[in-house]
Design a protein around this motif. Sequence first.
Motif, PDB file in Angstrom:
ATOM      1  N   UNK A 256     -80.838 -43.629   6.699  1.00 14.79           N
ATOM      2  CA  UNK A 256     -80.411 -45.100   6.869  1.00 14.79           C
ATOM      3  C   UNK A 256     -80.593 -46.226   6.965  1.00 14.79           C
ATOM      4  N   UNK A 257     -80.196 -47.460   6.807  1.00 11.22           N
ATOM      5  CA  UNK A 257     -81.135 -48.901   7.034  1.00 11.22           C
ATOM      6  C   UNK A 257     -79.434 -49.204   6.868  1.00 11.22           C
ATOM      7  N   UNK A 258     -78.874 -50.301   8.565  1.00 18.88           N
ATOM      8  CA  UNK A 258     -77.300 -50.892   7.964  1.00 18.88           C
ATOM      9  C   UNK A 258     -77.505 -52.147   9.229  1.00 18.88           C
ATOM     10  N   UNK A 259     -76.960 -52.984   8.731  1.00 22.22           N
ATOM     11  CA  UNK A 259     -77.104 -54.463   8.970  1.00 22.22           C
ATOM     12  C   UNK A 259     -76.009 -55.070   8.896  1.00 22.22           C
ATOM     13  N   UNK A 260     -75.600 -55.845  10.357  1.00 21.18           N
ATOM     14  CA  UNK A 260     -74.210 -56.172  10.904  1.00 21.18           C
ATOM     15  C   UNK A 260     -74.742 -57.557  11.352  1.00 21.18           C
ATOM     16  N   UNK A 261     -73.794 -58.702  10.357  1.00 21.83           N
ATOM     17  CA  UNK A 261     -74.757 -59.952  10.037  1.00 21.83           C
ATOM     18  C   UNK A 261     -74.318 -60.752  12.160  1.00 21.83           C
ATOM     19  N   UNK A 262     -74.958 -62.104  11.562  1.00 23.27           N
ATOM     20  CA  UNK A 262     -74.693 -62.852  12.939  1.00 23.27           C
ATOM     21  C   UNK A 262     -73.355 -63.272  12.040  1.00 23.27           C
ATOM     22  N   UNK A 263     -72.632 -63.597  13.549  1.00 20.16           N
ATOM     23  CA  UNK A 263     -71.699 -64.550  13.780  1.00 20.16           C
ATOM     24  C   UNK A 263     -71.123 -65.464  14.282  1.00 20.16           C
ATOM     25  N   UNK A 264     -70.686 -66.580  14.791  1.00 18.15           N
ATOM     26  CA  UNK A 264     -69.594 -67.304  15.690  1.00 18.15           C
ATOM     27  C   UNK A 264     -68.105 -66.584  15.615  1.00 18.15           C
ATOM     28  N   UNK A 265     -67.825 -66.534  17.168  1.00 20.13           N
ATOM     29  CA  UNK A 265     -66.408 -66.136  17.516  1.00 20.13           C
ATOM     30  C   UNK A 265     -65.336 -67.454  17.357  1.00 20.13           C
ATOM     31  N   UNK A 266     -65.270 -68.544  16.943  1.00 22.43           N
ATOM     32  CA  UNK A 266     -64.387 -69.271  16.363  1.00 22.43           C
ATOM     33  C   UNK A 266     -63.192 -69.042  17.316  1.00 22.43           C
ATOM     34  N   UNK A 267     -62.599 -69.338  18.074  1.00 24.48           N
ATOM     35  CA  UNK A 267     -61.736 -69.287  19.135  1.00 24.48           C
ATOM     36  C   UNK A 267     -61.042 -70.812  18.922  1.00 24.48           C
ATOM     37  N   UNK A 268     -59.181 -70.824  18.751  1.00 26.93           N
ATOM     38  CA  UNK A 268     -58.548 -72.193  18.169  1.00 26.93           C
ATOM     39  C   UNK A 268     -59.027 -73.036  19.259  1.00 26.93           C
TER      40      UNK A 268
ATOM     41  N   UNK B  22     -74.407 -53.629   4.593  1.00 27.42           N
ATOM     42  CA  UNK B  22     -74.221 -55.160   4.705  1.00 27.42           C
ATOM     43  C   UNK B  22     -73.802 -55.741   5.440  1.00 27.42           C
ATOM     44  N   UNK B  23     -72.800 -56.407   5.905  1.00 26.68           N
ATOM     45  CA  UNK B  23     -72.006 -57.148   6.737  1.00 26.68           C
ATOM     46  C   UNK B  23     -72.348 -58.748   5.662  1.00 26.68           C
ATOM     47  N   UNK B  24     -71.214 -59.271   5.220  1.00 25.15           N
ATOM     48  CA  UNK B  24     -70.179 -59.112   5.161  1.00 25.15           C
ATOM     49  C   UNK B  24     -70.303 -58.527   3.651  1.00 25.15           C
ATOM     50  N   UNK B  25     -68.967 -58.006   3.779  1.00 28.80           N
ATOM     51  CA  UNK B  25     -68.369 -57.329   2.174  1.00 28.80           C
ATOM     52  C   UNK B  25     -68.532 -58.275   0.583  1.00 28.80           C
ATOM     53  N   UNK B  26     -68.905 -59.759   0.651  1.00 22.45           N
ATOM     54  CA  UNK B  26     -68.903 -60.584  -0.369  1.00 22.45           C
ATOM     55  C   UNK B  26     -69.229 -60.206  -1.634  1.00 22.45           C
ATOM     56  N   UNK B  27     -68.145 -60.855  -2.734  1.00 21.86           N
ATOM     57  CA  UNK B  27     -68.402 -60.607  -3.689  1.00 21.86           C
ATOM     58  C   UNK B  27     -69.940 -60.516  -4.399  1.00 21.86           C
ATOM     59  N   UNK B  28     -70.694 -61.668  -3.810  1.00 21.72           N
ATOM     60  CA  UNK B  28     -71.650 -61.558  -4.237  1.00 21.72           C
ATOM     61  C   UNK B  28     -72.933 -60.322  -4.265  1.00 21.72           C
ATOM     62  N   UNK B  29     -72.692 -59.331  -3.307  1.00 21.00           N
ATOM     63  CA  UNK B  29     -73.160 -57.951  -2.207  1.00 21.00           C
ATOM     64  C   UNK B  29     -72.297 -57.296  -3.878  1.00 21.00           C
ATOM     65  N   UNK B  30     -71.165 -57.026  -3.843  1.00 23.94           N
ATOM     66  CA  UNK B  30     -70.319 -56.000  -4.472  1.00 23.94           C
ATOM     67  C   UNK B  30     -70.783 -56.024  -5.622  1.00 23.94           C
ATOM     68  N   UNK B  31     -70.583 -57.109  -6.584  1.00 26.85           N
ATOM     69  CA  UNK B  31     -71.161 -56.951  -8.116  1.00 26.85           C
ATOM     70  C   UNK B  31     -72.056 -56.654  -8.002  1.00 26.85           C
TER      71      UNK B  31
END
Length: 791
Positions: free
Chosen positions: A186-198, A770-779
């Motif tokens: 499998x080819x698996x992808x974890x997307x880039x994020x920010x950490x967003x502390x308060x 591939x993250x995130x599992x958005x409605x667009x990707x699911x549909x």
Amino acid sequence: MDHSDRGLSGVKAQGIGARVPRKEDARHLAGQGNFVADMVMPGLCEVAFLRSPLAHARIVSTQVPEDIAPQIVLRETMLDALDIVAPSTLPSYQESAQPPLASGKVRFVGEPVAMAFAATRAQAEDLIERVEVAYEELPVHAEVWSALAPDAELLHPGWKDNRFVTLRADKDFEALAAQAEVKVQRSIELSRQCMVPLEGKAVLAYWDFKVDQLVVCSATQVPHLIRTGLAQLLDLPEERVRVISPDVGGAFGYKCVLQQEEVCVAWLAKTYRRPFRFLEDRREHLIAGANSRQHHYEVTAYADRRGRLLALDAVITIDGGAYSVWPFTAGLEPGQAVGNLPGPYDFRGYRCETRCVATNKPGFVPYRGVARTGVCFAMDLLMDALAREVGREPWEVRLDNLVKPQQMPYINVANKHFDGGDYPASLRRALEMIDLPAVLERQRRGEADGRRIGIGTATYCEQSAHGTSVFATWGTAVIPGYDQAMVRMTADGGLEIRVGVHSHGQGMETSFAQIAHEVLGVPIDRVRMIHGDTGQTPYSSGTYASRAMVMTGGAVGVACKQLAPRLRHIAGHLMGVDPATVVLAQGRAYAGDASVTLAEIGNAWYINPQKLPANVDRAGLEVSTGYKPKVDTGAFSYASHAAVVAVDQDTGAIEILDYAVVEDCGVVINPMIVEGQTIGGIAQGIGTALYEEMCYDEQAQPLASTLADYMLPGATEIPSIRIDHFETPSPHTEFGAKGMGEGGAIAPPAVLFNAVNDALRGTGAPELLMTPLTPRRLLGALAQGRKGAAP
């Protein structure tokens, strides 16, 4: 007579294992916290930065109007400040030099180019807007694949290619892979994020003329490390630098490295001998702080026909951004990835190449879970795919492959030393908690509204409190050793604890007080903890890697154990009994029916020494000691998560119907705090799975600069999370405790993707990987299924 917590009728337990409400919450709920933004000083100047609008460019010229020149700083102004260079002993590692302000080139959108200071932030921003910078655009690496091309533009001078580091492992792979009857890739992808502390980055610095010292108040997880880094970069001896970390509004790893802005503000205070402050706003954080999680996996499982794993092959590519951070370097993430990919599974053939690649994005920073969210995502999606290939249920294959309790202690294929636990039992219990037979019946029956039900599971282990031997193999710039703690009994029977770690939400003021209470019997409302100030605390490398409870909590426990005989000795003398018969509990020292208060003991030492025994220990009622576990390869917590989801095939919406966790972090000091940490981590993991992604265009321009574009889960997106505890004490640590602060964030992406892929079985939709599992990707996947597209 039993004088323990449980033996005193009507006395509420306060020691190890008690659900004691967090002491520190009261001031925060009343708005009485003390954050960098709350500080007020005469003559305080606010700082604003001019940031690069381009991802990769040469700075041709910089024009500063003459009337504002005294309030503008460029890199060439900071002649006595060094660039941030994070060295490493890893053989293939290539160093990057990150200037506090861009010099010659910019390498990511948002990189600081100049700074201005004024009485208010608004005025400073007005000044910085008048600075004009001319750029000459250079080729941009918006993703790793262009950076890896043979003819790629090099991001840093003197490099041979655009890899920070490449790590490899190979153990009996070829021989065991050759025995496999089943192969799944499998080819698996974890997307880039920010950490967003308060609270974003926050730093205030001033010169203390009384002690001739630079004082830096920074929202950091690692005040002692920041002191070392600033002293080195600003050419000051460490005794002339003091770092104070006040209340910190969340960190998650974002604040465990030396920041450019910290260097800049500290330089201003050193140079102008007046106070300066910088507070990162949300737009700056999203643009210049998208610096975590982005992994690409090519993974292949080799197994027998029942799905019993024989060997694993992987190539992991990590987008490391533009710079290697100090002190943990760009080598930490690939080091964690190659070492932790096998997870809790029992197999003996392993081949892995992990490469961390430089691109024109902000430099990669450790984020809660540090690579383990990615490797759990890859490994557990692969396990589900393997189960489908061999025609079995995923939890059946997972149970067959997990390390068994009778194999403990167990050294896995990546040389991780598992110290105990029952991994299969945790998964079986998680399945019981979601009532697996009832959910399977619900799947078979179908939903009246047409939604599809899915079940997902994942099991992970969390290497916590990594010690000297582990960090030495990663070659980081600073290697953690002994954590220190100082405890002091006061004259009226209270206790002061001084530690070098810093709490930013972990509840240390409560849990460390519980440890002290367990050993000394001091009521926890009489325990005061001083932390986060290099001028008042013993040394610690800081709070990261789920280490504080094991390392510093261990030091607190050892220090209290060393203090206890001194208290018993004085108490025995005051009561006229053998000190060996004295028990410390509930603020008193007991010997049979006789007792004295801790206040009487303190009074004898400090106020009325004529009451002391002639042979009293002259070291007094304070102890300072260092601690690290007997085996410092890490204490391994573990957990199994199980979730049930409902997938709407028309809208792509995903509802989490149930979420159960069975975790084992050794002896639990405070179950309430452990559960709070777990729930918070799961909320972040849900963000990784379903919502959070920092997208870039082909010029590496970030496409989310506000929270309208960067999606976060809110309270309505977090399900009711149910938690059960196993308790397997670590044989290596004080009280048998293990770290667990990161674990909640590790499993959710794998669990939720497995649940959704399970829900989509029979639709013809390809697996979602591939993250995130958005409605667009699911549909999109459902649309492919309807067209008959192959998985």
